[in-house]
Design a protein around this motif. Structure first.
Motif, PDB file in Angstrom:
ATOM      1  N   PHE A   1      -6.567  -1.312   8.257  1.00 44.21           N
ATOM      2  CA  PHE A   1      -5.392  -1.701   7.481  1.00 44.21           C
ATOM      3  C   PHE A   1      -5.038  -3.165   7.739  1.00 44.21           C
ATOM      4  CE2 PHE A   1      -0.753  -1.945   6.850  1.00 44.21           C
ATOM      5  CZ  PHE A   1      -0.661  -1.486   5.545  1.00 44.21           C
TER       6      PHE A   1
ATOM      7  N   ILE B   1      -4.932  -6.027   0.884  1.00 43.08           N
ATOM      8  CA  ILE B   1      -3.712  -5.234   1.004  1.00 43.08           C
ATOM      9  C   ILE B   1      -2.559  -6.230   1.135  1.00 43.08           C
ATOM     10  CG2 ILE B   1      -2.444  -3.586   2.450  1.00 43.08           C
ATOM     11  CD1 ILE B   1      -5.201  -2.555   3.418  1.00 43.08           C
TER      12      ILE B   1
ATOM     13  N   LYS C   1      -6.977   6.618  12.173  1.00 43.92           N
ATOM     14  CA  LYS C   1      -6.832   7.047  10.782  1.00 43.92           C
ATOM     15  C   LYS C   1      -5.904   8.260  10.732  1.00 43.92           C
ATOM     16  CE  LYS C   1      -9.808   8.550   6.986  1.00 43.92           C
ATOM     17  NZ  LYS C   1     -11.212   8.744   6.611  1.00 43.92           N
TER      18      LYS C   1
ATOM     19  N   SER D   1      -5.229   6.659   4.921  1.00 43.83           N
ATOM     20  CA  SER D   1      -6.658   6.845   4.647  1.00 43.83           C
ATOM     21  C   SER D   1      -7.554   5.919   5.462  1.00 43.83           C
ATOM     22  CB  SER D   1      -6.942   6.643   3.153  1.00 43.83           C
ATOM     23  OG  SER D   1      -6.874   5.257   2.828  1.00 43.83           O
TER      24      SER D   1
ATOM     25  N   ASP E   1      -0.155   7.161   1.386  1.00 42.47           N
ATOM     26  CA  ASP E   1      -1.470   7.827   1.424  1.00 42.47           C
ATOM     27  C   ASP E   1      -2.593   6.818   1.656  1.00 42.47           C
ATOM     28  OD1 ASP E   1      -0.492  10.407   1.149  1.00 42.47           O
ATOM     29  OD2 ASP E   1      -0.580  10.348  -1.046  1.00 42.47           O
ATOM     30  N   GLU E   2      -2.486   5.639   1.043  1.00 42.23           N
ATOM     31  CA  GLU E   2      -3.499   4.596   1.282  1.00 42.23           C
ATOM     32  C   GLU E   2      -3.492   4.170   2.740  1.00 42.23           C
ATOM     33  OE1 GLU E   2      -3.656   2.367  -3.053  1.00 42.23           O
ATOM     34  OE2 GLU E   2      -2.030   1.876  -1.666  1.00 42.23           O
TER      35      GLU E   2
ATOM     36  N   ALA F   1       0.841  -1.185   0.000  1.00 41.60           N
ATOM     37  CA  ALA F   1       0.000   0.000   0.000  1.00 41.60           C
ATOM     38  C   ALA F   1       0.883   1.244   0.000  1.00 41.60           C
ATOM     39  CB  ALA F   1      -0.895  -0.005   1.240  1.00 41.60           C
ATOM     40  N   THR F   2       0.405   2.302  -0.643  1.00 37.54           N
ATOM     41  CA  THR F   2       1.138   3.559  -0.604  1.00 37.54           C
ATOM     42  C   THR F   2       0.940   4.196   0.769  1.00 37.54           C
ATOM     43  OG1 THR F   2      -0.690   4.925  -1.378  1.00 37.54           O
ATOM     44  CG2 THR F   2       0.734   3.907  -3.075  1.00 37.54           C
TER      45      THR F   2
END
Length: 160
Positions: free
Chosen positions: A26, A35, A96, A20, A16-17, A13-14
């Motif tokens: 996650f 993921i 988050k 988020s 930013d992901e 995952a990036t």
């Protein structure tokens, strides 16, 4: 040995992901195969088995490739497995927009894990605040229920 295999993405995952979603979302995404999991888990032969708020379980078995010169499971295998389960338990409590990194961890090996012995690494949160998280962990034999190692960690929690 029963291994859960989730067909998931090949790329991590990036950043930013990651930011988020909550840490729990996650970790649940990794368990569901949505993921990508940590690449080190493939090298070290362990995988995510359970995720709940404040608790993470990995399952695995050391191979001969993880042995020390005397043929026993290398202490680094214990350490990697415990670091993963304890720190990921902290991750399940991270809000988050935040992430964590391990500040320090301690491992107490109580007995040797025979090569091929399937184990569970259970990480449980003891405290999570704004800037730090503390967790403990155990490596337990699947067949015999014996404690092979215990550990503790302190993680730093960061926000963007």
């Amino acid at each position: 040995m029963s291994r859960k295999i989730a067909a998931g993405p090949e790329e991590l995952a990036t950043f930013d992901e990651l930011l988020s979603m909550s840490g729990l979302e996650f970790m649940q995404g990794i368990l569901a195969g949505e993921i990508a999991g940590p690449p080190i888990s493939g090298v070290m032969e362990y995988w995510l088995d359970e995720v709940a708020e404040g608790r993470v379980v990995f399952r695995g078995a050391p191979k001969f490739a993880h042995a020390n010169p005397m043929g026993g499971t290398h202490g680094g295998w214990y350490g990697t497995l415990l670091d993963s389960c304890m720190a990921c338990a902290v991750m399940t409590k991270v809000p988050k927009g935040s992430w964590y990194t391990t500040l320090e961890y301690k491992v107490n090996i109580t007995r040797p894990i025979p090569v091929g012995c399937e184990v569970l690494a259970v990480g449980e949160v003891q405290h999570v605040g704004r800037s730090t998280g503390v967790a403990r962990g155990e490596i337990l034999g699947v067949e015999d229920g014996r404690v092979y190692a215990t550990g503790s960690t302190t993680c730093m929690i960061m926000t963007r």
